[in-house]
Design an enzyme around this catalytic site. Structure first.
Site, mmCIF file in Angstrom:
data_model
loop_
_atom_site.group_PDB
_atom_site.id
_atom_site.type_symbol
_atom_site.label_atom_id
_atom_site.label_comp_id
_atom_site.label_asym_id
_atom_site.label_seq_id
_atom_site.Cartn_x
_atom_site.Cartn_y
_atom_site.Cartn_z
ATOM 1 N N GLU A 1 0.803 -1.222 0.000
ATOM 2 C CA GLU A 1 0.000 0.000 0.000
ATOM 3 C C GLU A 1 0.843 1.284 0.000
ATOM 4 O OE1 GLU A 1 -2.452 0.634 3.491
ATOM 5 O OE2 GLU A 1 -3.697 2.107 2.475
ATOM 6 N N LYS B 1 -2.619 -2.276 -2.882
ATOM 7 C CA LYS B 1 -3.663 -1.447 -2.265
ATOM 8 C C LYS B 1 -3.361 -0.013 -2.670
ATOM 9 C CE LYS B 1 -6.068 -0.286 1.978
ATOM 10 N NZ LYS B 1 -6.720 -0.853 3.144
HETATM 11 P P1 13P Z 1 -9.339 4.043 4.710
HETATM 12 O O1 13P Z 1 -10.242 3.313 3.769
HETATM 13 O O2 13P Z 1 -10.046 4.648 5.886
HETATM 14 O O3 13P Z 1 -8.414 4.989 4.012
HETATM 15 O O4 13P Z 1 -8.384 2.954 5.370
HETATM 16 C C1 13P Z 1 -7.812 2.000 4.561
HETATM 17 C C2 13P Z 1 -6.528 1.580 5.103
HETATM 18 O O5 13P Z 1 -6.347 0.442 5.463
HETATM 19 C C3 13P Z 1 -5.448 2.549 5.169
HETATM 20 O O6 13P Z 1 -4.261 1.893 5.440
#
Ligand code: 13P
Length: 342
Positions: free
Chosen positions: A177, A219
């Site tokens: 991510e 992600k």
């Molecule tokens: P949000 O969807 O609230 O941005 O959180 C997703 C997430 O796991 C961020 O690391």
């Protein structure tokens, strides 16, 4: 590394229009969320709230996996069932957040680098024994005056690649991510430029560490104007720009892409995902891994009366999960929101 296990898990995470619930808020993030609805942020309240969500009847129809926090994967439901077993029984893959948070990047004011590589091999072995099948690591990229720097993009991409390789060594699918933050007054075009650079760097480093693409989930953040930008982007603009940046940077053999919501409203995050899937023609499934865009209304309802509102909160969770699952297949429409149970 067992490539077959990795490929199978990664495929399962994004199959059939299902998506992921991010429930891996750290203790300090959870404190903020609970404070906002007037709930005391105790370990017991966190356990009760999260197990209430996971016990929702039929959740596995829309949800393929849940990202847990270290504390949560060690907790049990009211009847003594460990949380990861509770999920597995519903056909939902337990995942785990394994980074140790974003810290100030040395010599680079305003920028962050995510830590947590020390001892990660040992932690992954422990999480695997507790049932975790995938693991998330979040890098944070801030857009501002003269930032992000190359140093920030490089340091974060390299850490993501080192973590991803360690995950695959342990037969755990990495959910990589690199989040470009929505905070600020930047334009969609500026977000595009930064998002492209961040993803290019990330895949360069992943390849450099020989990470198996078919056993990896990205992600991603969406390409969108900053929250405080004078001109806010439309749903179609976000969808078109996000599809474009993914096509330019993401290898075709990656197992799948899921999105974070990053502070978007619940309906907005669903509409964006749906619009992207309506464009279609992509080599990977596009699905969701939302925290706030799924949980905000759920937590609000539960907090009003935890002793009585379990079912009402679960109905909201199921509704938002269903809307997002339809969006992951490009078959959502905004009229469906008329049936909202909140
Ligand atoms: P949000 O969807 O609230 O941005 O959180 C997703 C997430 O796991 C961020 O690391």
């Amino acid at each position: 590394m067992n490539a077959d296990i990795l490929k199978k898990t990664a495929k399962q995470m994004v199959a059939g229009g299902k998506g992921i619930i991010a429930a891996d808020e750290s203790a300090s993030t959870c404190q903020k969320r609970f404070d906002s609805v007037g709930l005391e942020c105790t370990e017991e309240n966190r356990r009760l709230y999260r197990t209430t969500m996971f016990e929702s009847e039929g959740l596995g129809q829309y949800i393929s996996g849940v990202i847990l926090y270290d504390e949560t994967i060690r907790q049990k439901a009211g009847d003594g069932t460990p949380v990861s077993e509770l999920l597995a029984k519903k056909g939902i893959l337990p995942g785990i957040k394994v980074d140790a948070g974003a810290k100030e990047l040395a010599l680079h004011p305003g920028e962050k680098v995510t830590e947590g590589l020390d001892g990660l091999r040992e932690r992954l072995a422990e999480y695997s024994a507790m049932g975790a099948k995938f693991a998330k690591w979040r890098a944070v990229i801030t857009i501002g005056q003269g930032i992000p720097s190359d140093a920030c993009l490089h340091a974060n991409a390299h850490a993501l690649a080192r973590y991803a390789a360690l995950c695959q060594e342990a037969d755990i699918v990495p959910m990589v991510e690199p989040e470009v933050l929505i905070d600020g007054d930047h334009s969609l075009e500026r977000c595009m430029e930064v998002s492209l650079a961040a993803l290019q760097k990330t895949f360069e480093e992943l390849k450099g560490q020989d990470v198996l693409m078919e056993g990896t989930i990205l992600k991603a953040s969406m390409v969108i104007s900053g929250k405080k930008a004078a001109k806010q982007s439309s749903v179609q603009e976000v969808a078109a720009a996000t599809v474009k940046y993914l096509k330019e940077t993401v290898p075709a053999n990656l197992a799948g892409v899921v999105f974070l919501s990053g502070g978007q409203g619940d309906e907005q995050a669903t509409a964006h995902l749906d619009a992207m899937n309506k464009i279609g023609g992509l080599p990977w499934p596009l699905s969701f891994s939302y925290s706030r865009a799924i949980q905000n209304p759920v937590l609000k309802k539960w907090a009003e009366n935890p002793a009585q509102n379990a079912k009402a909160a679960q109905d909201i969770l199921l509704f938002r999960s269903k809307m997002n699952s339809l969006a992951a297949q490009g078959t959502y429409s905004s009229e469906m929101e008329n049936d909202r149970p909140y």
